[in-house]
Write a protein that holds these residues in place. Structure first.
Motif, short mmCIF file in Angstrom:
data_model
loop_
_atom_site.label_atom_id
_atom_site.label_comp_id
_atom_site.label_asym_id
_atom_site.label_seq_id
_atom_site.Cartn_x
_atom_site.Cartn_y
_atom_site.Cartn_z
N LEU A 1 56.14 108.99 86.48
CA LEU A 1 56.96 109.57 87.24
C LEU A 1 56.84 108.36 88.78
CD1 LEU A 1 57.02 113.49 87.31
CD2 LEU A 1 58.83 111.76 86.72
N ASP A 2 56.36 107.39 88.68
CA ASP A 2 56.72 106.38 89.62
C ASP A 2 58.12 105.92 89.57
OD1 ASP A 2 53.97 106.50 90.12
OD2 ASP A 2 53.44 104.54 89.43
N TYR A 3 58.73 105.57 90.83
CA TYR A 3 60.10 105.43 90.84
C TYR A 3 60.52 104.23 89.88
CZ TYR A 3 64.55 103.60 93.05
OH TYR A 3 65.80 103.44 93.24
N GLU B 1 59.72 103.74 87.12
CA GLU B 1 59.61 104.16 85.71
C GLU B 1 60.60 105.14 85.47
OE1 GLU B 1 57.47 103.19 83.09
OE2 GLU B 1 57.43 101.42 84.53
N LEU B 2 61.47 105.50 86.26
CA LEU B 2 62.38 106.88 86.10
C LEU B 2 63.74 106.45 85.09
CD1 LEU B 2 62.57 108.38 89.64
CD2 LEU B 2 60.83 108.79 87.82
N ASN B 3 64.19 107.36 84.62
CA ASN B 3 65.59 107.36 83.86
C ASN B 3 66.49 106.50 84.92
OD1 ASN B 3 68.09 107.90 83.11
ND2 ASN B 3 67.72 110.16 82.85
#
Lengths: 478, 478
Positions: free
Chosen positions: A6-8, A10-12
């Motif tokens: 959920l690091d920026y 790594e997000l969708n």
């Protein structure tokens, strides 16, 4: 250190691509100024109760009784609630075994869907099937679900009017589709020009985009126009021949501020046109309790109606709706009351009519005052707010103002709106938040501030604008 | 004829892949039988009010007053509402300029988020930040949003317990990810065995899946277990070392029916463990007003709390929440009342406590009666329903019953549940709707039918089951 899911970074990616102007620079600066003690006039969100509009009493009485059904057994209930509100509460409670605390059918309470069908029949003159009406937590949730059903990948395109309401651009980004913008014609009262739209579609196709749906917002947000029957016919024909689903955002259908062009639903126009359109064109229409004279935004009640969708598709939409179990039940009851208000002869009819008329006529006067106010200003032109809740004036910025904005590192409309905010406390949204043609600048305001404040607001706007123009035009007026 | 965009064949494939057992064969057959006049005992959905559970009065009084604030000015209000409900309604109305009809902040009303933070602090013994708590339209909507944020493509895997609640499988399919199932150990009271889970993850990775998150449901749905502190520690360590986000579905935290293992939140256990986990592990926890002693499913109130998520990610989640404007405001107020119920000394305290205790103790007795009832049946074994609202007995079907099911074209558990329904009217969900190990069969029932009906229900079940077993075992009992 390894990145976490959920690091920026790594997000969708689709989540990151979403743009939503709600918390833009203007809103943030207005909030700061408010904290510093400046009086801010928030005209940036269509949230009528937040600006002092009173709820229509009857709906609140019915829902309060449904929330607290033990009141119906209280000997004092008749002192505090009129008989028709009590009867209506009993009517809805009879439809909801378990009351407001039980999940309803995922499509909404069957009895209320039947009443919505009756409302649509009466409005359009054509019957409809309650099985094709799904209640939702506000119209936005319905729009999002239908877009998610349509969009398969980034080559699927959705035609969206520009200027547009950012729900559409944000949802299309979230579900990984492509927004295909079509421009509304400001000089022709924000109508649709199909010469241009055909060219837009041809260009999108040449880039490998499969255009699958077209959105219209009628009455318009942010543009405030009511589409003519002729223009709606063109939309329908176009969608039919180009094999597009029509998504008709008709949430402002009760907010009509002129008599020449009453609201006509896309569905009615389509049935008036007859086959093959009326039997084949796929149409989804949206409505809400958040707008109209109700303005019950916080209750989150809405519905969508599906026309000419095959049963297997309707089943798929049901299946996905059932993942989150059911729309909120109080919001469903608001929808029931909205489409079936007190009738002549009912105890609550006079009060309901007076309250409802007051809201409507006041909004109509405010629409007029706002448009006239803008048109009295130097370098400002504004189409009349025929419907919805917004004015979208064009601000003709002098070249030197555009240069000054560039030096300040701001888009020209943002520059203007920030200056307006600092000088007057009026918090608007720059046109770039909705899309506009290259080199043309706008702002959006709601017509929702209290009516008695209008003369002061418009005069304060004019004073700021005219001196801004004088400063940047750099030559004296004739 | 060309296909149209909303024809079934043309829909988003992820929509079509969604499976949701809510309207499975059992439910449809039960509805048919009900129409034919048979008495059906619906134990298939965790919807307590639909089965006769009464709402807790205080919450309904507060929300009814917030819906109809004009009642606060009525001279008779004190005859119908207690003073503390009136005071509480004023407290929430002071937090919501514009009242229940105005959109709130997209993250929820700041004052209620602050109260949720206080509740979590008191529950766990560790403070939290209201800015990391977002209110939602029920817990499901929050789960869906977080999964949509995590899942990038079909190679992103989410570890989900099996048997599982179908919200997870359905949402993962909808957002195009991969479900990586891990089996709960029925013989070890549905606990998690990390030898097996490590192997599951290794296998998924060898197939090119990037495992990014792990879901736990505690107390369990459909399995009814309460995880031990030691097992939760293992979960946390595993997520930390494998770089997974932990999604903790803790919606049944108030539904605990034994004293040996009180509810412990994943968050508390994580903070008890201290750094590095407490500072680094990314955790999202979910709660709701739909379960507990409240059971206010139809109101759609929930929240999620984010721990160790970077501010940029929290902003992205805010941005996406803002597309649909705000969660329903009445549901937010229910959340406020739930986490801040009447206190000793308040006028409503005795009534609230009596009502709440009645619901809880009755559910506890029903959990015991149901488990004992199942375990008294031939070829049925059932772990005690320690928490949540469900029993999930294993039905040991004789080979001849499995063959009979095959001949009838049914899965064995579906075959058994259909026969049960026809014989007794008891409507359950076959274990295959939740996932189970190969060759092992279950059914899920809620413990929600009226307490006074339990002896008859369990005796009717036993009569059916034992004669079913006798029929298919084909030899006389010893």
């Amino acid at each position: 250190m390894a990145r976490k899911p959920l690091d920026y970074e790594e997000l969708n990616e689709n989540v990151k691509k979403v743009r939503y102007a709600v918390r833009g620079e203007l809103y943030l600066r207005a909030s700061e100024l408010q904290k510093e003690g400046k009086k801010i006039i928030f005209t940036n969100v269509g949230n009528p109760h937040a600006l002092g509009q009173k709820p229509l009493t009857f709906g609140r009485q019915v829902v309060a009784l449904c929330q607290a059904p033990f009141l119906l057994d209280d000997p004092h209930v008749g002192l505090m609630f009129p008989a028709d509100a009590i009867a209506r509460a009993k009517h809805y409670l009879a439809m909801t075994p378990g009351g407001l605390g039980a999940y309803s059918d995922s499509r909404g309470i069957p009895g209320i869907r039947k009443e919505v069908a009756d409302f649509i029949h009466k409005r359009d003159g054509y019957p409809t099937d309650p099985e094709l009406i799904y209640l939702t937590d506000g119209a936005s949730k319905g729009v999002m679900q239908i877009l998610n059903t349509i969009i398969r990948n980034e080559r699927d395109g959705i035609l969206v009017p520009v200027p547009q309401y950012p729900l559409y651009s944000a949802s299309i980004a979230l579900y990984g589709g492509s927004l295909v913008p079509y421009y509304l014609e400001e000089e022709a009262n924000w109508s649709l020009d199909f010469v241009n739209i055909r060219q837009t579609v041809a260009e999108a196709r040449s880039k490998g985009i499969t255009v699958r749906a077209m959105v219209i917002i009628n009455p318009g947000n942010p543009t405030g126009q009511c589409l003519s029957e002729a223009n709606i016919k063109e939309v329908l024909q176009f969608c039919y021949y180009e094999n597009l689903v029509l998504l008709a955002d008709e949430v402002y259908q009760q907010n009509i501020f002129q008599d020449e062009r009453p609201f006509m639903s896309s569905r009615k126009v389509m049935f008036d046109m007859g086959p093959p359109l009326s039997r084949e064109l796929q149409l989804v229409s949206f409505h809400t309790v958040s707008k109209g004279n109700w303005g019950e935004c916080g209750q989150r009640g809405g519905y969508f109606e599906m026309t000419n969708l095959p049963p297997k598709t309707v089943d798929e939409i049901y299946k996905v709706a059932s993942i989150s179990l059911s729309p909120n039940v109080p919001g469903q009851i608001f929808m029931g009351v909205m489409i079936n208000p007190p009738k002549p002869g009912d105890v609550s009819y006079p009060k309901f009519t007076a309250e409802s008329k007051y809201v409507h006529e006041s909004l109509r006067r405010r629409a007029r005052m706002m448009t006239d106010g803008f048109n009295s200003c130097r370098n400002v032109v504004c189409n009349f707010t025929e419907g919805a809740m917004y004015s979208f004036p064009q601000i003709r910025l002098p070249p030197r103002a555009i240069e000054a904005a560039k030096r300040a590192g701001k888009a020209p409309d943002v520059f203007y709106c920030l200056k307006l905010l600092e000088a007057t406390g009026i918090s608007t949204v720059p046109g770039s938040g909705f899309g506009q043609k290259e080199g043309v600048f706008h702002l959006r305001t709601t017509i929702l501030p209290a009516e008695e404040d209008f003369p002061a607001i418009m005069s304060s706007f004019k004073k700021f604008n005219d001196s801004f123009m004088e400063q940047y035009e750099g030559y004296s007026r004739m």
